[in-house]
Design a protein around this motif. Structure first.
Motif, PDB file in Angstrom:
ATOM      1  N   ALA A  93     -41.809  -2.475  -2.267  1.00 42.98           N
ATOM      2  CA  ALA A  93     -40.566  -3.102  -1.682  1.00 42.98           C
ATOM      3  C   ALA A  93     -41.007  -4.561  -1.153  1.00 42.98           C
ATOM      4  N   ASP A  94     -40.145  -5.519  -1.255  1.00 41.85           N
ATOM      5  CA  ASP A  94     -40.381  -6.727  -0.775  1.00 41.85           C
ATOM      6  C   ASP A  94     -39.616  -7.005   0.303  1.00 41.85           C
ATOM      7  N   TYR A  95     -40.256  -7.617   1.307  1.00 43.23           N
ATOM      8  CA  TYR A  95     -39.537  -7.814   2.605  1.00 43.23           C
ATOM      9  C   TYR A  95     -39.541  -9.325   3.003  1.00 43.23           C
ATOM     10  N   ILE A  96     -38.503  -9.975   3.390  1.00 42.65           N
ATOM     11  CA  ILE A  96     -38.688 -11.387   3.849  1.00 42.65           C
ATOM     12  C   ILE A  96     -38.755 -11.214   5.281  1.00 42.65           C
ATOM     13  N   VAL A 144     -35.446  -6.028  -2.655  1.00 41.06           N
ATOM     14  CA  VAL A 144     -35.881  -7.193  -1.539  1.00 41.06           C
ATOM     15  C   VAL A 144     -35.038  -6.790  -0.406  1.00 41.06           C
ATOM     16  N   TYR A 145     -35.547  -7.022   0.672  1.00 36.91           N
ATOM     17  CA  TYR A 145     -34.946  -6.665   1.902  1.00 36.91           C
ATOM     18  C   TYR A 145     -34.980  -7.921   2.891  1.00 36.91           C
ATOM     19  N   GLY A 165     -33.326 -10.188 -10.164  1.00 36.86           N
ATOM     20  CA  GLY A 165     -32.682  -9.159 -10.413  1.00 36.86           C
ATOM     21  C   GLY A 165     -32.812  -7.743  -9.751  1.00 36.86           C
ATOM     22  N   LYS A 166     -33.674  -7.840  -8.681  1.00 40.73           N
ATOM     23  CA  LYS A 166     -33.797  -6.784  -7.750  1.00 40.73           C
ATOM     24  C   LYS A 166     -32.734  -6.498  -7.056  1.00 40.73           C
ATOM     25  N   LEU A 167     -32.647  -5.186  -6.411  1.00 42.05           N
ATOM     26  CA  LEU A 167     -31.541  -4.847  -5.568  1.00 42.05           C
ATOM     27  C   LEU A 167     -31.839  -5.695  -4.216  1.00 42.05           C
ATOM     28  N   TYR A 186     -25.029  -6.998  -3.056  1.00 43.56           N
ATOM     29  CA  TYR A 186     -25.954  -6.048  -2.442  1.00 43.56           C
ATOM     30  C   TYR A 186     -26.126  -4.869  -3.115  1.00 43.56           C
ATOM     31  N   GLY A 187     -27.355  -4.201  -2.925  1.00 38.79           N
ATOM     32  CA  GLY A 187     -27.193  -2.889  -3.223  1.00 38.79           C
ATOM     33  C   GLY A 187     -26.901  -1.944  -2.021  1.00 38.79           C
ATOM     34  N   LEU A 188     -27.435  -2.506  -1.120  1.00 35.33           N
ATOM     35  CA  LEU A 188     -27.007  -1.821   0.366  1.00 35.33           C
ATOM     36  C   LEU A 188     -26.753  -2.966   1.425  1.00 35.33           C
TER      37      LEU A 188
END
Ligand SMILES: *Cc1c(COP(=O)(O)O)cnc(C)c1O
Length: 361
Positions: A93-96, A144-145, A165-167, A186-188
């Motif tokens: 998972a990718d985090y900002i 992506v968070y 394109g990622k959630l 958003y996905g969540l």
């Protein structure tokens, strides 16, 4: 009774009329002869409270039918773990990382898989939002968070990142219901309610239905599966019933105020009063890059730790309380959530002006 203007970042100010309403119903909720605190969460009366709260939230945010609304316990912190446990199918998972809360979520995700920090603003003490238009999103990232509004630093994503394109998964704790959002992006999205909605002790998660599956990481505790809570309509175990009731009241108040479009205008008006003053002040300065400023949390400094402390103390003496900045950054922070009246912000700015006249060197 002497109410103060409470600028706390959370738990935070609630609408006075909601508190009065709850007080009036404290001993006898609508003829039941008991408080909502004393009621079975399986009772018909409580079921109505829960369903109405959900429907009002759906109306306010225009939540599409293919998203579930979950009322969960454990605070935002439990979501830092629940998110990877439920969504990290590829264990990537990718985090900002734009502040302490995003950092904590990032560190927690590292327990369960490969968490990549694809952008950060730590180089300048999180005083800005990095350019997220073309980030090195991992091809196999499960999501992506972001932390959308950074409560401690006072920054806000005014444009959502390009997730290629990622959630997108977003912590909206401190900007929940402050303005309209497009849930379909958003996905969540989730947030602790103690910042802008209700009492502490609950998170609301809004999650796309297809993401709620049995397919969680091995070892995921039953209680930490979104599916358990979704299938039980947030009644898998005893929920924070009183908190749900209070949030429901705040949703009704927001509807009465004109909904999220009206709240946005009101919040912009309040924030502008404070930021305009900071921009012209010879003593106080905002700490955030202008284009990334939050409407909810406004940090500022005088440049002198002694003057900061003197200001916080003097302000508290006149009923402007909880203006001390987060312990990790110092200075001051005014949290001006939905329930902070316009008058509260005006009173604060008047006081700052007076303090400036008295203390300017
Ligand atoms: C307050 C806050 C948290 C932590 O919330 P808890 O309910 O104490 O776990 C997380 N994220 C943001 C953005 C916050 O403002």
């Amino acid at each position: 009774m002497n109410r103060v203007y409470n600028f706390s970042a959370g738990p935070a100010v609630l609408p006075e009329e909601v508190l009065k309403d709850a007080a009036a119903e404290m001993l006898d909720y609508q003829g039941t002869g008991m408080s909502v605190m004393e009621m079975s969460h399986r009772s018909k009366v409580f079921e109505e409270i829960l369903n109405e709260a959900e429907q009002d939230l759906r109306d306010l945010m225009a939540i599409p039918a293919d998203y579930k609304v979950l009322f969960l316990q454990g605070g935002a912190h439990l979501q830092f773990a629940m998110i990877p446990m439920n969504l990290m199918k590829n264990r990537v998972a990718d985090y900002i990382v734009t502040g302490q809360w995003a950092k904590k979520a990032f560190n927690e995700a590292g327990i369960y898989g490969k968490a990549n920090k694809i952008a950060t603003s730590e180089d300048k003490t999180f005083s800005y939002i990095p350019d997220c238009s073309d980030l090195p999103v991992s091809p196999d990232a499960d999501y992506v968070y972001i932390c959308e509004n950074n409560t401690i630093y006072g920054t806000k994503f005014h444009t959502l990142p390009n997730t290629k394109g990622k959630l997108l998964v977003s912590d909206v704790s401190s900007c929940f219901l402050s303005e309209p959002v497009d849930v379909t992006k958003y996905g969540l999205l989730y947030g602790g309610v103690q910042k802008n909605i209700g009492p502490a002790g609950m998170v609301i998660a809004i999650i796309r239905e297809d993401l709620i599956t049995e397919d969680t990481l091995p070892g995921t505790p039953t209680y930490m599966k979104y599916k358990i809570h979704a299938d039980a309509n947030s009644l898998y175990n005893t929920p924070n019933a009183y908190c749900i009731y209070m949030c429901g009241k705040v949703f009704k108040w927001l509807k009465k105020m004109g909904g999220l479009e009206a709240m946005k205008l009101r919040n912009e008006e309040k924030a502008a009063i404070l930021y305009d003053f900071l921009d012209e002040s010879s003593l106080f300065k905002g700490t955030v890059r202008r284009e990334d400023r939050s409407l909810m949390n406004v940090p500022f400094v005088t440049g002198s730790a002694e003057l900061d402390a003197a200001f916080v103390k003097a302000a508290a003496e006149v009923g402007l309380v909880n203006l001390k900045g987060h312990r990790s950054v110092g200075g001051m922070r005014a949290s001006i959530y939905n329930a902070m009246p316009l008058e509260g912000v005006k009173t604060l700015v008047e006081f700052m002006r007076k303090f400036e006249e008295e203390h300017h060197v």
